[in-house]
Design a protein around this motif. Structure first.
Motif, PDB file in Angstrom:
ATOM      1  N   GLU A  49       0.832  -1.203   0.000  1.00  0.00           N
ATOM      2  CA  GLU A  49       0.000   0.000   0.000  1.00  0.00           C
ATOM      3  C   GLU A  49       0.866   1.252   0.000  1.00  0.00           C
ATOM      4  N   LYS A  50       1.949   1.242   0.792  1.00  0.00           N
ATOM      5  CA  LYS A  50       2.833   2.400   0.853  1.00  0.00           C
ATOM      6  C   LYS A  50       3.514   2.641  -0.490  1.00  0.00           C
ATOM      7  N   SER A  51       4.025   1.569  -1.094  1.00  0.00           N
ATOM      8  CA  SER A  51       4.719   1.750  -2.370  1.00  0.00           C
ATOM      9  C   SER A  51       3.749   2.196  -3.457  1.00  0.00           C
ATOM     10  N   GLN A  52       2.506   1.715  -3.388  1.00  0.00           N
ATOM     11  CA  GLN A  52       1.494   2.140  -4.358  1.00  0.00           C
ATOM     12  C   GLN A  52       1.196   3.633  -4.195  1.00  0.00           C
ATOM     13  N   GLU A  53       1.105   4.110  -2.937  1.00  0.00           N
ATOM     14  CA  GLU A  53       0.858   5.525  -2.693  1.00  0.00           C
ATOM     15  C   GLU A  53       2.032   6.371  -3.154  1.00  0.00           C
ATOM     16  N   GLU A  54       3.256   5.893  -2.932  1.00  0.00           N
ATOM     17  CA  GLU A  54       4.436   6.637  -3.354  1.00  0.00           C
ATOM     18  C   GLU A  54       4.519   6.731  -4.867  1.00  0.00           C
ATOM     19  N   LYS A  55       4.084   5.685  -5.554  1.00  0.00           N
ATOM     20  CA  LYS A  55       4.116   5.701  -7.014  1.00  0.00           C
ATOM     21  C   LYS A  55       3.116   6.716  -7.574  1.00  0.00           C
ATOM     22  N   GLU A  56       1.987   6.879  -6.898  1.00  0.00           N
ATOM     23  CA  GLU A  56       0.949   7.790  -7.386  1.00  0.00           C
ATOM     24  C   GLU A  56       1.343   9.249  -7.236  1.00  0.00           C
ATOM     25  N   VAL A  57       2.129   9.588  -6.214  1.00  0.00           N
ATOM     26  CA  VAL A  57       2.507  10.965  -5.964  1.00  0.00           C
ATOM     27  C   VAL A  57       3.741  11.299  -6.798  1.00  0.00           C
ATOM     28  N   LYS A  58       3.560  12.187  -7.770  1.00  0.00           N
ATOM     29  CA  LYS A  58       4.669  12.616  -8.602  1.00  0.00           C
ATOM     30  C   LYS A  58       4.886  14.110  -8.371  1.00  0.00           C
ATOM     31  N   PRO A  59       6.127  14.539  -8.244  1.00  0.00           N
ATOM     32  CA  PRO A  59       6.362  15.972  -8.083  1.00  0.00           C
ATOM     33  C   PRO A  59       6.023  16.717  -9.368  1.00  0.00           C
ATOM     34  N   LEU A  60       5.518  17.926  -9.204  1.00  0.00           N
ATOM     35  CA  LEU A  60       5.179  18.734 -10.362  1.00  0.00           C
ATOM     36  C   LEU A  60       6.452  19.220 -11.039  1.00  0.00           C
ATOM     37  N   PRO A  61       6.449  19.298 -12.359  1.00  0.00           N
ATOM     38  CA  PRO A  61       7.637  19.813 -13.036  1.00  0.00           C
ATOM     39  C   PRO A  61       7.814  21.305 -12.764  1.00  0.00           C
ATOM     40  N   ARG A  62       9.067  21.745 -12.755  1.00  0.00           N
ATOM     41  CA  ARG A  62       9.327  23.161 -12.493  1.00  0.00           C
ATOM     42  C   ARG A  62       8.797  24.035 -13.615  1.00  0.00           C
ATOM     43  N   ILE A  63       9.075  23.631 -14.826  1.00  0.00           N
ATOM     44  CA  ILE A  63       8.613  24.418 -15.968  1.00  0.00           C
ATOM     45  C   ILE A  63       7.274  23.837 -16.420  1.00  0.00           C
ATOM     46  N   ASN A  64       6.229  24.633 -16.311  1.00  0.00           N
ATOM     47  CA  ASN A  64       4.917  24.214 -16.779  1.00  0.00           C
ATOM     48  C   ASN A  64       4.266  25.360 -17.541  1.00  0.00           C
ATOM     49  N   LYS A  65       3.128  25.104 -18.132  1.00  0.00           N
ATOM     50  CA  LYS A  65       2.449  26.109 -18.952  1.00  0.00           C
ATOM     51  C   LYS A  65       2.112  27.361 -18.155  1.00  0.00           C
ATOM     52  N   HIS A  66       1.695  27.161 -16.938  1.00  0.00           N
ATOM     53  CA  HIS A  66       1.292  28.269 -16.072  1.00  0.00           C
ATOM     54  C   HIS A  66       2.466  29.208 -15.832  1.00  0.00           C
ATOM     55  N   SER A  67       3.621  28.664 -15.459  1.00  0.00           N
ATOM     56  CA  SER A  67       4.804  29.486 -15.200  1.00  0.00           C
ATOM     57  C   SER A  67       5.264  30.218 -16.454  1.00  0.00           C
TER      58      SER A  67
END
Length: 164
Positions: free
Chosen positions: A32-50
């Motif tokens: 369960e922990k590894s599944q939760e860690e896989k789902e959480v991805k950090p947002l990229p620094r460069i995105n459309k909004h920025s």
């Protein structure tokens, strides 16, 4: 009104939700922990909004000839502009103190808990600085002044977020 079976279902749902909230964070299997860690991805620094806000800030700076007006325009109310610069200097000084000294040098990650007065002082100084700049630059751009300054602010914030 709800009948007895609907009330029982509602009660069971709230009990189940409360049990999930009260469960300790470290409980659960490794899968369960590894599944939760896989789902959480950090947002990229460069995105459309920025990119949008940075480009918008550059375009606004260029097309309204922002820097030339700041340096040469006689319509700017200099007292309000000076107050805005002073308050902005306070904001930047506090931010530099928090980031450079407290985080990098001292290693304090949660400086808002160590120094609880810094965030409200910085916020109040920034709000007062933005009001001062709006008053000072109003004779130059009139109703466009808040839009121009907000676009500049967002561009700077997004640019700083790319750096760190």
């Amino acid at each position: 009104m709800l009948n007895d079976s609907e009330l029982a279902n509602l009660r069971n749902r709230f009990r189940r939700d409360a049990e999930l909230l009260m469960r300790p964070a470290d409980s659960g299997t490794e899968d369960e922990k590894s599944q939760e860690e896989k789902e959480v991805k950090p947002l990229p620094r460069i995105n459309k909004h920025s990119v949008f806000w940075i480009v918008a800030s550059v375009v606004v700076t260029y097309y309204v000839d922002f820097l030339r007006h700041i340096m040469e325009n006689d319509d700017i109310k200099s007292w309000w502009f000076s107050v805005g610069l002073l308050l902005l200097g306070i904001c930047l000084s506090l931010a530099t103190f928090c980031i450079v000294y407290l985080e990098w040098y001292k290693g304090i990650q949660h400086y808002d808990q160590e120094y609880p007065a810094i965030p409200p002082i910085t916020t109040a100084a920034f709000i007062a600085a933005s009001c001062s700049f709006n008053i000072a630059l109003w004779p130059v751009w009139s109703f466009f002044t808040p839009l121009i300054l907000f676009t500049q602010f967002m561009g700077v914030v997004m640019f700083i977020s790319l750096l760190g």
